[in-house]
Scaffold this motif. Structure first.
Motif, mmCIF file in Angstrom:
data_model
loop_
_atom_site.group_PDB
_atom_site.id
_atom_site.type_symbol
_atom_site.label_atom_id
_atom_site.label_comp_id
_atom_site.label_asym_id
_atom_site.label_seq_id
_atom_site.Cartn_x
_atom_site.Cartn_y
_atom_site.Cartn_z
ATOM 1 N N VAL A 205 30.194 41.578 43.102
ATOM 2 C CA VAL A 205 30.650 41.244 44.443
ATOM 3 C C VAL A 205 32.123 40.849 44.402
ATOM 4 O O VAL A 205 32.500 39.935 43.668
ATOM 5 C CB VAL A 205 29.818 40.086 45.033
ATOM 6 C CG1 VAL A 205 30.177 39.857 46.490
ATOM 7 C CG2 VAL A 205 28.330 40.357 44.881
ATOM 8 N N PRO A 206 32.964 41.494 45.185
ATOM 9 C CA PRO A 206 34.373 41.102 45.253
ATOM 10 C C PRO A 206 34.535 39.712 45.845
ATOM 11 O O PRO A 206 33.732 39.264 46.671
ATOM 12 C CB PRO A 206 35.011 42.172 46.151
ATOM 13 C CG PRO A 206 34.066 43.327 46.102
ATOM 14 C CD PRO A 206 32.703 42.723 45.947
ATOM 15 N N SER A 207 35.583 39.061 45.444
ATOM 16 C CA SER A 207 35.881 37.732 45.967
ATOM 17 C C SER A 207 36.099 37.797 47.464
ATOM 18 O O SER A 207 36.813 38.659 47.977
ATOM 19 C CB SER A 207 37.127 37.179 45.270
ATOM 20 O OG SER A 207 37.424 35.878 45.722
ATOM 21 N N GLY A 208 35.446 36.879 48.204
ATOM 22 C CA GLY A 208 35.591 36.811 49.643
ATOM 23 C C GLY A 208 34.509 37.525 50.419
ATOM 24 O O GLY A 208 34.460 37.401 51.655
ATOM 25 N N PHE A 238 36.606 33.827 43.282
ATOM 26 C CA PHE A 238 36.306 34.084 41.866
ATOM 27 C C PHE A 238 37.606 33.975 41.090
ATOM 28 O O PHE A 238 38.634 34.525 41.498
ATOM 29 C CB PHE A 238 35.700 35.473 41.675
ATOM 30 C CG PHE A 238 35.555 35.867 40.231
ATOM 31 C CD1 PHE A 238 34.547 35.325 39.455
ATOM 32 C CD2 PHE A 238 36.447 36.741 39.638
ATOM 33 C CE1 PHE A 238 34.417 35.659 38.126
ATOM 34 C CE2 PHE A 238 36.330 37.085 38.301
ATOM 35 C CZ PHE A 238 35.313 36.543 37.553
ATOM 36 N N TRP A 239 37.561 33.267 39.965
ATOM 37 C CA TRP A 239 38.769 33.140 39.150
ATOM 38 C C TRP A 239 38.399 32.988 37.679
ATOM 39 O O TRP A 239 37.250 32.690 37.328
ATOM 40 C CB TRP A 239 39.636 31.983 39.620
ATOM 41 C CG TRP A 239 39.118 30.614 39.312
ATOM 42 C CD1 TRP A 239 39.443 29.809 38.272
ATOM 43 C CD2 TRP A 239 38.173 29.859 40.088
ATOM 44 N NE1 TRP A 239 38.779 28.617 38.337
ATOM 45 C CE2 TRP A 239 37.998 28.622 39.441
ATOM 46 C CE3 TRP A 239 37.462 30.119 41.269
ATOM 47 C CZ2 TRP A 239 37.136 27.646 39.921
ATOM 48 C CZ3 TRP A 239 36.609 29.155 41.755
ATOM 49 C CH2 TRP A 239 36.447 27.936 41.093
ATOM 50 N N ILE A 240 39.398 33.193 36.827
ATOM 51 C CA ILE A 240 39.208 33.149 35.379
ATOM 52 C C ILE A 240 40.213 32.173 34.785
ATOM 53 O O ILE A 240 41.401 32.192 35.157
ATOM 54 C CB ILE A 240 39.389 34.538 34.738
ATOM 55 C CG1 ILE A 240 38.343 35.519 35.278
ATOM 56 C CG2 ILE A 240 39.291 34.463 33.213
ATOM 57 C CD1 ILE A 240 38.494 36.935 34.758
ATOM 58 N N ASP A 241 39.747 31.340 33.893
ATOM 59 C CA ASP A 241 40.631 30.484 33.103
ATOM 60 C C ASP A 241 40.888 31.153 31.756
ATOM 61 O O ASP A 241 39.946 31.614 31.099
ATOM 62 C CB ASP A 241 39.998 29.105 32.884
ATOM 63 C CG ASP A 241 40.070 28.232 34.133
ATOM 64 O OD1 ASP A 241 40.818 28.615 35.058
ATOM 65 O OD2 ASP A 241 39.390 27.196 34.168
ATOM 66 N N TYR A 242 42.152 31.189 31.358
ATOM 67 C CA TYR A 242 42.543 31.823 30.104
ATOM 68 C C TYR A 242 43.037 30.772 29.119
ATOM 69 O O TYR A 242 43.563 29.719 29.505
ATOM 70 C CB TYR A 242 43.641 32.858 30.345
ATOM 71 C CG TYR A 242 43.204 34.059 31.146
ATOM 72 C CD1 TYR A 242 42.716 35.194 30.501
ATOM 73 C CD2 TYR A 242 43.259 34.057 32.535
ATOM 74 C CE1 TYR A 242 42.298 36.301 31.228
ATOM 75 C CE2 TYR A 242 42.834 35.156 33.268
ATOM 76 C CZ TYR A 242 42.360 36.272 32.616
ATOM 77 O OH TYR A 242 41.954 37.359 33.339
ATOM 78 N N THR A 243 42.877 31.051 27.842
ATOM 79 C CA THR A 243 43.402 30.195 26.784
ATOM 80 C C THR A 243 44.904 30.458 26.624
ATOM 81 O O THR A 243 45.420 31.470 27.120
ATOM 82 C CB THR A 243 42.682 30.469 25.462
ATOM 83 O OG1 THR A 243 42.965 31.815 25.038
ATOM 84 C CG2 THR A 243 41.169 30.303 25.615
ATOM 85 N N PRO A 244 45.610 29.565 25.938
ATOM 86 C CA PRO A 244 47.047 29.824 25.709
ATOM 87 C C PRO A 244 47.315 31.132 24.975
ATOM 88 O O PRO A 244 48.403 31.700 25.102
ATOM 89 C CB PRO A 244 47.476 28.615 24.867
ATOM 90 C CG PRO A 244 46.520 27.529 25.246
ATOM 91 C CD PRO A 244 45.217 28.230 25.484
ATOM 92 N N GLU A 245 46.336 31.619 24.206
ATOM 93 C CA GLU A 245 46.519 32.882 23.495
ATOM 94 C C GLU A 245 46.254 34.092 24.376
ATOM 95 O O GLU A 245 46.405 35.236 23.941
ATOM 96 C CB GLU A 245 45.601 32.940 22.269
ATOM 97 C CG GLU A 245 45.914 31.905 21.193
ATOM 98 C CD GLU A 245 45.385 30.526 21.537
ATOM 99 O OE1 GLU A 245 44.513 30.435 22.446
ATOM 100 O OE2 GLU A 245 45.849 29.542 20.934
ATOM 101 N N GLY A 246 45.793 33.861 25.621
ATOM 102 C CA GLY A 246 45.541 34.968 26.532
ATOM 103 C C GLY A 246 44.099 35.428 26.571
ATOM 104 O O GLY A 246 43.779 36.378 27.293
ATOM 105 N N ASP A 254 32.789 30.515 43.132
ATOM 106 C CA ASP A 254 32.493 29.506 44.134
ATOM 107 C C ASP A 254 31.615 30.163 45.192
ATOM 108 O O ASP A 254 32.062 31.049 45.926
ATOM 109 C CB ASP A 254 33.788 28.973 44.755
ATOM 110 C CG ASP A 254 33.523 27.821 45.694
ATOM 111 O OD1 ASP A 254 33.206 26.724 45.220
ATOM 112 O OD2 ASP A 254 33.614 28.035 46.928
ATOM 113 N N LEU A 255 30.335 29.745 45.264
ATOM 114 C CA LEU A 255 29.341 30.412 46.103
ATOM 115 C C LEU A 255 28.874 29.500 47.230
ATOM 116 O O LEU A 255 28.739 28.278 47.043
ATOM 117 C CB LEU A 255 28.128 30.835 45.274
ATOM 118 C CG LEU A 255 28.388 31.720 44.050
ATOM 119 C CD1 LEU A 255 27.075 32.020 43.341
ATOM 120 C CD2 LEU A 255 29.095 33.005 44.451
ATOM 121 N N GLY A 377 39.561 39.900 42.221
ATOM 122 C CA GLY A 377 38.516 39.975 41.200
ATOM 123 C C GLY A 377 37.136 40.114 41.826
ATOM 124 O O GLY A 377 36.930 39.828 43.012
ATOM 125 N N SER A 378 36.191 40.543 41.031
ATOM 126 C CA SER A 378 34.789 40.623 41.472
ATOM 127 C C SER A 378 33.928 39.893 40.448
ATOM 128 O O SER A 378 34.186 39.959 39.238
ATOM 129 C CB SER A 378 34.337 42.073 41.616
ATOM 130 O OG SER A 378 34.478 42.765 40.391
#
Length: 462
Positions: A205-208, A238-246, A254-255, A377-378
């Protein structure tokens, strides 16, 4: 009674006699129960090893006919037997029902009679009866009243009739196996109910966007009423957290659960191992993707173009789309993305790399100012409903209770006062050494006023 009446009576009684004399002993046979339990364990393992609910193409690719796995396991065998959905096949459910029938028969033919016998007290009024006990002693004097006090101090329930005495404790140890059987039946019932009424679905499902559960990949024969129809779910973000290395650290969705009027009735931000549960349906965060790209051409309104997952031959995931740079769609550029925050690659019609750009940046392409507004994002959600889970959890809780109860020793003590002789004996179903010490301690206290120590004769357990 006439011959006809006798024939009809025999005809009616034959099924009942067959059940009691033939079928019931067969079902309560321990060997049958063990064989069925091993069969359930074997096919459960196969359902864990062989991927469940995949497409036919998946099994054809991973379980080819030449060479066959183990010489016989091919995609045809898997799909004909039903190893691609083991837990919902008729034969697996039949094995569990037969195992439940075996447990039920064993409970009523063995466990309940054993409990009834343990609750029924029987007095020993002959000295020779004590010789059959695991532990017995003969004293030159004794007092039933003193013995009663000693036994009650050790939480024995004492019954006395004339010169005879019977005491027991630990009757809960006889109830324990019945509780274990009941818990296993509850677990089996929950597993069967979940198999025929549960379902598994997957949604990207796409964000929104707002969605209802539709993409069902596996379901029981009675699962349709469990599929939600009067409420939907909106992916707020919808979101992604990344590490400092990428590298990806965690991804979140969030639903909001909406009723049929569009009003929010529940809300939660989910991530891996933190699902949303609502009305028996569980939403798990399992995957992610790039759904679309939002762009502006010169001063145009924001355009949202869908992104498609490209075939890379197993060398990672890349999404791509084509952005027109002329109103007649005669020219355009290709845009590739591998994540939601990384660099976007722009290629011309000849496949040459033009430039790289990030979200929020602008670049001149084919005499047009191209602005990347956002990367949408989805979220990949796995949706499950299993109405049998509460029964299974309750069964496991009851199983633990039954196992603990089964560890209690069921101890029995008899006493007989005959003239100047006093006979005491007892037996237990477990913890034999501890019971011997307890009985010897009781005998020592009985004979404490005398110099003579009672002679204890240990007999083999009958």
């Amino acid at each position: 009674m006439t011959g006809k009446d006798s024939f009809l009576s025999n005809l009616v009684s034959t099924p009942k006699n067959f059940f009691r004399r033939e079928l019931l002993p067969l079902l309560s046979d321990l060997r049958l129960a063990i064989a069925l339990l091993l069969a359930i364990a074997f096919f459960s393992i196969s359902g864990t090893v062989i991927e469940q609910g995949q497409s036919p193409a998946f099994y054809q690719a991973n379980y080819p006919e030449h060479p066959a796995l183990f010489g016989f396991l091919t995609w045809k065998v898997i799909q004909v037997i039903g190893l691609d959905h083991v837990y919902r096949t008729w034969w697996f459910l039949s094995i569990m029902i037969l195992f439940g029938s075996s447990l039920t028969a064993c409970t009523f033919t063995r466990q309940f009679p054993a409990l009834k016998a343990a609750r029924r007290w029987k007095f020993y009024d002959q000295p020779r009866q004590f010789e059959k006990l695991a532990l017995s002693a003969e004293l030159d004097r004794g007092s039933l009243s003193t013995l009663t006090q000693l036994l009650q101090q050790r939480r024995y329930k004492v019954f006395q009739e004339g010169d005879t005495l019977y005491a027991r404790k630990g009757i809960v140890g006889r109830i324990g196996p019945i509780v274990v059987h009941a818990s296993m039946l509850l677990i089996l019932a929950g597993a069967i109910w979940g198999s025929i009424t549960g379902f598994v679905a997957q949604e990207m499902v796409p964000s929104g966007e707002t969605f209802q559960v539709k993409n069902i990949i596996e379901a029981g024969s009675w699962a349709l009423p469990q599929v939600p129809k009067d409420w939907s779910v909106r992916v707020n973000r919808f979101w992604i957290d990344y590490t400092p290395e990428g590298r990806i650290d965690q991804f979140y969705s969030d639903l909001s659960v909406l009723d049929n009027r569009g009003q929010e009735v529940d809300h939660k931000t989910i991530h891996v191992n933190q699902p949303l549960r609502y009305k028996g349906v569980t939403f798990y965060q399992t995957d992610w993707g790039v759904a679309a790209i939002q762009v502006k051409l010169n001063n145009s309104p924001v355009l949202q173009l869908p992104m498609s997952l490209l075939d890379t031959g197993g060398r990672g995931r890349i999404w791509g789309t084509w952005i027109p740079t002329k109103p007649d769609l005669s020219e355009g550029v290709s845009l590739l993305a591998k994540d939601l925050q990384g660099t976007l690659l722009l290629y011309d019609a000849k496949g040459q790399l033009i430039n790289t750009v990030r979200s929020g940046m602008s670049i001149d392409v084919n005499k047009v100012k191209l602005t990347i507004t956002d990367v949408v994002g989805s979220t990949g959600l796995q949706i499950k409903a299993d109405p049998g889970i509460p029964m299974v959890y309750a069964g496991f809780g009851l199983l633990m209770l039954g196992v603990v109860m089964s560890y209690f020793s069921h101890s029995q003590i008899w006493a007989l006062q005959e003239g100047d002789r006093f006979y005491v004996g007892g037996r237990t179903n477990r913890a034999q050494v501890a019971f011997e010490r307890e009985l010897i301690d009781i005998l020592d206290q009985l004979a404490h006023s005398k110099a003579e120590v009672p002679v204890v004769e240990a007999q083999p357990i009958a």
